[in-house]
Each structure stands twice: as structure tokens, then as C-alpha cells.
Design an enzyme around this catalytic site. Structure first.
Site, PDB file in Angstrom:
ATOM      1  N   TYR A 123       0.913  -1.185   0.146  1.00  0.00           N
ATOM      2  CA  TYR A 123      -0.186  -0.686  -0.186  1.00  0.00           C
ATOM      3  C   TYR A 123       0.940   1.235   0.136  1.00  0.00           C
ATOM      4  O   TYR A 123       0.503   2.182   0.266  1.00  0.00           O
ATOM      5  CB  TYR A 123      -0.673   0.291   1.375  1.00  0.00           C
ATOM      6  CG  TYR A 123      -1.889  -1.055   1.115  1.00  0.00           C
ATOM      7  CD1 TYR A 123      -2.108  -1.578  -0.036  1.00  0.00           C
ATOM      8  CD2 TYR A 123      -2.671  -1.315   2.942  1.00  0.00           C
ATOM      9  CE1 TYR A 123      -3.584  -2.617   0.014  1.00  0.00           C
ATOM     10  CE2 TYR A 123      -3.738  -1.691   2.265  1.00  0.00           C
ATOM     11  CZ  TYR A 123      -4.034  -2.797   1.229  1.00  0.00           C
ATOM     12  OH  TYR A 123      -5.216  -4.354   1.339  1.00  0.00           O
ATOM     13  N   ASP A 164     -11.164  -9.002   7.422  1.00  0.00           N
ATOM     14  CA  ASP A 164     -12.485  -8.656   6.915  1.00  0.00           C
ATOM     15  C   ASP A 164     -13.358  -9.908   7.391  1.00  0.00           C
ATOM     16  O   ASP A 164     -14.225  -9.882   7.161  1.00  0.00           O
ATOM     17  CB  ASP A 164     -12.766  -8.277   5.272  1.00  0.00           C
ATOM     18  CG  ASP A 164     -13.183  -6.836   5.636  1.00  0.00           C
ATOM     19  OD1 ASP A 164     -12.658  -6.201   6.937  1.00  0.00           O
ATOM     20  OD2 ASP A 164     -13.236  -6.137   4.675  1.00  0.00           O
ATOM     21  N   ASP A 191      -2.905 -18.306   1.983  1.00  0.00           N
ATOM     22  CA  ASP A 191      -3.718 -18.723   1.570  1.00  0.00           C
ATOM     23  C   ASP A 191      -4.881 -20.414   2.339  1.00  0.00           C
ATOM     24  O   ASP A 191      -5.809 -20.365   2.966  1.00  0.00           O
ATOM     25  CB  ASP A 191      -3.318 -19.504   0.391  1.00  0.00           C
ATOM     26  CG  ASP A 191      -2.301 -20.501  -0.258  1.00  0.00           C
ATOM     27  OD1 ASP A 191      -1.740 -19.919   1.006  1.00  0.00           O
ATOM     28  OD2 ASP A 191      -2.181 -21.096  -0.315  1.00  0.00           O
ATOM     29  N   ASP A 196      -5.553  -7.110   5.272  1.00  0.00           N
ATOM     30  CA  ASP A 196      -6.316  -5.944   5.323  1.00  0.00           C
ATOM     31  C   ASP A 196      -7.562  -8.039   5.325  1.00  0.00           C
ATOM     32  O   ASP A 196      -8.981  -7.642   5.648  1.00  0.00           O
ATOM     33  CB  ASP A 196      -6.126  -5.212   4.404  1.00  0.00           C
ATOM     34  CG  ASP A 196      -7.011  -4.264   3.769  1.00  0.00           C
ATOM     35  OD1 ASP A 196      -8.680  -3.905   4.376  1.00  0.00           O
ATOM     36  OD2 ASP A 196      -7.154  -3.536   2.645  1.00  0.00           O
ATOM     37  N   LYS A 227       3.177 -15.375   3.155  1.00  0.00           N
ATOM     38  CA  LYS A 227       3.045 -16.254   1.717  1.00  0.00           C
ATOM     39  C   LYS A 227       4.797 -16.211   1.186  1.00  0.00           C
ATOM     40  O   LYS A 227       5.516 -15.870  -0.080  1.00  0.00           O
ATOM     41  CB  LYS A 227       2.653 -14.926   0.795  1.00  0.00           C
ATOM     42  CG  LYS A 227       2.703 -16.167  -0.738  1.00  0.00           C
ATOM     43  CD  LYS A 227       0.987 -17.003  -0.726  1.00  0.00           C
ATOM     44  CE  LYS A 227       1.116 -17.281  -1.739  1.00  0.00           C
ATOM     45  NZ  LYS A 227       0.803 -18.897  -2.203  1.00  0.00           N
TER      46      LYS A 227
END
Ligand code: NAD
Length: 360
Positions: free
Chosen positions: A139, A254, A226, A250, A194
């Protein structure tokens, strides 16, 4: 007389103004010396001052002990140049205040287990803390932009690009925050990355393993993002503290939010190294229900409780608010997002009033 706490109140856009008004009402019910000052942020600030984070708003936030934030954004700003979009205000506040640690608890209240899309036995008693690094990663990484591709599958075609990056000190400080938090909970940290694909993630994993040596009482495990996304819906209660980077956090926070039934229930805190913090609900400005008086204010009210606990040192007042929220849920009061048959549907203001009543 107790210390006066200075709070910058930034309601923002959409339902932001409605839910923050309820949290302010709750704060003002407490027997505390609070100095609340309000300012525009997001689309509302763009409309009034031509910028989503005006200098005056930033200054107010910098000088406050804590910031109570609503939400920003609306579809009508989607065509604006990126730097003027409402969401840039949050990124700007995080960056300028150095808010690198984002706490997002996902707690499934006993009264709301049926509101989750998972089976009640999977979520009953769920209490996860997701700690998301907030000021680094893709970001903020440079370079980023648009250009003409010179290689890849389609040379000559327009392409967009971003840069994922983390430095050792950035990983170190968020890892320490996670281990410290785990010590106050069930002493388990799951670090999500990852590392099988990304260099950034491999460094992340190496550094987390190194820092873990200072916390021998905390158990550490690692999970690819994942797999973490899968495990969160398969067996969410096996997590205690999850620590991860900005992008993965992020998305996972959620997902964890939905386990609890409603994003309208979830507070969040973003802290810097001085424990100055920005407190906001985990959800956005919900333009689809803005102005209708139906938004759930509890995530914002619970964010105010987190503010009292983490930035203002008013633990007892924070406990009181959390108990009051439990009480209104036990009374069967529900906004539309958490409503189910046999409960009483109320609007934003009635829910805020009920919490105030429970506090009294
Ligand atoms: P959203 O969180 O605003 O809404 C998603 C869904 O959840 C909507 O159906 C909404 O009605 C519902 N919802 C959200 N909060 C609720 C509440 N308190 N009570 C009841 N229902 C609630 O996400 P979105 O629709 O993807 O985004 C809308 C706008 O918010 C966009 O402009 C986005 O950029 C912005 N946004 C802002 C923040 C923030 O300010 N921190 C975070 C996420 C999204």
C-alpha cells in the site's frame, strides 16, 4: 480531578456521522474529563476544503491523545484523482501519526452466534485478535504507477504496478507488539505470510522467528495466507493472535469480521509507539444505508472503549462500556444487520440510547 483527555472526533462520511454521534453520547455519559473537538475528514473535508485530510484536521489529530474516527468514502468520489479520494485521509493519518499496529479483535458474542454464516458451534466463544502491520507493504511501497510494459506477456501494453516491501525494523516492531499482546491472552501467535512465493514474506518469516526467541512463553506457528483464509472458516477457534502484513491483514481481518455475524460489531485500534491511537469501526461508510438511521453504532462505541483502554489508560470505563453493550444485546435489541426473529429491531439512535441507559 482526573486528567483531561483530548480527543479528536472525525466522523467522516456516510454513516460515519451517525455512528460517531452515538459513541460521543456514550463517552459523555462517563464520569471522565474529556475534551472532544470535531473536524471534517474524507469526502466531507474534500467538499469543504478541497482535500480529504486538511492541514487543520491533521494538526488536531496530532495534538490529541486519541482520534475517534467514523468512516470515509462514497461512490460519488470514485472518479476523483487518487490523492483527493476520501480513503487517502486514513492512509495520511496512519502515515503522519506513525500508526503501525492495527488491532482488530474478532469476538463472537454469545447472543449473536446465530448471526454468523458459520455453524454456531464453530464460532461460539470465538475471540481472535488480528494484528495487522499498517504503514508498510504494497500500500505504501514505491515505485508504483502506470507505464507501458517493456516485458512480460504483453510488451507495449499499458500496465499498472506496485511494490511490496518490508524492512527488518518494521517487521521486528510489529512482531514484538504481537508477542506482547499474546502474553496477555492465550500465548499463541500465528504469523501469516506467503513465504513460499514472496521475498518480502521470507524476510518477514525469518525476522518473526528471530524475535520469537525473546518470548519463549509464547507459542509461534506460521501459515501461508491462502491456508489462513481457509482455516479461518474451517476452524477459527484455533487462532489466538494472528500477526500479518498490511495487504494480507486487510483481507483476513474482514474475513474474521464476518465470522462474528456483523461487521457492524467490530471495533479497531491503530497505535503508534507512544500509544497515541486512532479508533474506528472496522467497516466503511456504508453509503447504501447512510442517512437512514439504521446503521449499527456498536462497533464505534466499542472502538471508543478500546480508546479508553489503550490510549487513555481508563480501563474501568472501557470495561463499563463493554458490559453495557453486552447488556443491550442480552435485552434483545438489534440493529438490522444483526436482527433475527424474536429480537427487537432498533435504529442507530435507539441503540446508542440503550447503551447510555445501561451505563446509568
Ligand atoms: P462498507 O463496510 O461501508 O459496507 C459493506 C456492507 O456492510 C454494506 O452493505 C453496509 O451497509 C454494511 N455495513 C457496514 N457497516 C455497517 C453498520 N455499522 N451497520 C450496518 N451495516 C453496515 O464497505 P463498502 O461498501 O465496500 O465501502 C463503502 C465505502 O466505504 C467506500 O467508499 C469505501 O472506500 C469506504 N471504506 C472506508 C473505510 C474506512 O473509512 N476505514 C473502510 C472500508 C471502506
Amino acid at each position: 480531578m482526573s486528567k483531561t483527555h483530548k480527543i479528536a472526533v472525525l466522523p467522516g462520511d456516510g454513516i460515519g456521522t451517525e455512528i460517531v454521534a452515538e459513541a460521543v453520547k456514550v463517552l459523555q455519559t462517563l464520569d471522565l474529563s474529556l475534551e472532544l473537538e470535531q473536524a471534517l475528514v474524507g469526502g466531507a473535508a474534500f467538499d469543504a476544503h478541497g482535500h480529504p485530510l486538511p492541514e487543520s484536521t491533521l494538526k488536531l489529530a496530532q495534538q490529541a491523545d486519541a482520534v475517534l474516527f467514523g468512516a470515509v468514502g462514497d461512490w460519488k468520489y470514485d472518479q476523483l484523482e487518487r490523492q483527493f479520494r476520501p480513503e487517502q485521509a486514513i492512509l495520511g493519518l496512519r502515515k503522519n501519526l506513525g500508526l503501525f499496529a492495527n488491532f482488530r479483535p474478532a469476538i463472537c458474542y454469545e447472543q449473536l452466534t446465530h448471526a454468523s454464516s458459520l455453524k454456531p458451534e464453530l464460532v461460539a466463544g470465538l475471540d481472535i485478535l488480528i494484528i495487522r502491520e499498517l504503514t508498510g507493504d504494497i500500500y505504501f511501497g514505491q515505485p508504483r504507477g502506470r507505464r507501458t510494459a517493456t516485458d512480460g506477456h504483453f510488451p507495449g501494453a499499458p500496465e499498472g504496478f506496485d511494490t511490496m516491501r518490508y524492512s527488518r525494523p518494521e517487521i521486528e516492531r510489529i512482531a514484538r507488539v504481537a508477542f506482547e499482546a499474546a502474553r496477555k491472552r492465550n500465548k499463541r501467535v500465528t504469523s501469516v505470510d506467503k513465504a513460499n512465493v514472496l521475498e518480502t514474506s521470507q524476510l518477514w518469516r525469518d525476522v518473526v522467528i528471530e524475535i520469537a526467541k525473546d518470548y519463549p512463553d509464547v507459542a509461534l506457528d506460521h501459515m501461508y495466507v491462502d491456508n489462513a483464509a481457509m482455516q479461518l472458516v474451517k476452524e477459527p477457534k484455533k487462532f489466538d493472535v494472528v500477526v500479518t502484513g498490511n495487504l494480507f491483514g486487510d483481507i483476513l481481518s474482514d474475513e474474521a469480521a464476518m465470522l462474528t455475524g456483523s461487521i457492524g460489531m467490530l471495533p479497531s485500534a491503530s497505535l503508534n509507539s507512544q500509544r497515541q491511537g486512532l479508533y474506528e469501526p472496522s467497516h466503511g461508510s456504508a453509503p447504501d444505508i447512510a442517512g437512514k438511521g439504521v446503521a449499527n453504532p456498536l462497533a464505534t462505541i466499542l472502538s471508543a472503549a478500546m480508546m479508553l483502554r489503550y490510549s487513555l489508560g481508563e480501563e474501568a470505563a472501557a470495561d463499563r462500556i463493554e458490559r453495557a453493550v453486552q447488556q443491550v444485546l442480552s435485552q434483545g435489541l438489534r440493529t438490522g444487520d444483526i436482527y433475527s426473529e424474536g429480537t427487537t429491531r432498533v435504529g442507530t439512535v435507539q441503540m446508542g440510547d440503550a447503551v447510555v441507559q445501561a451505563l446509568r
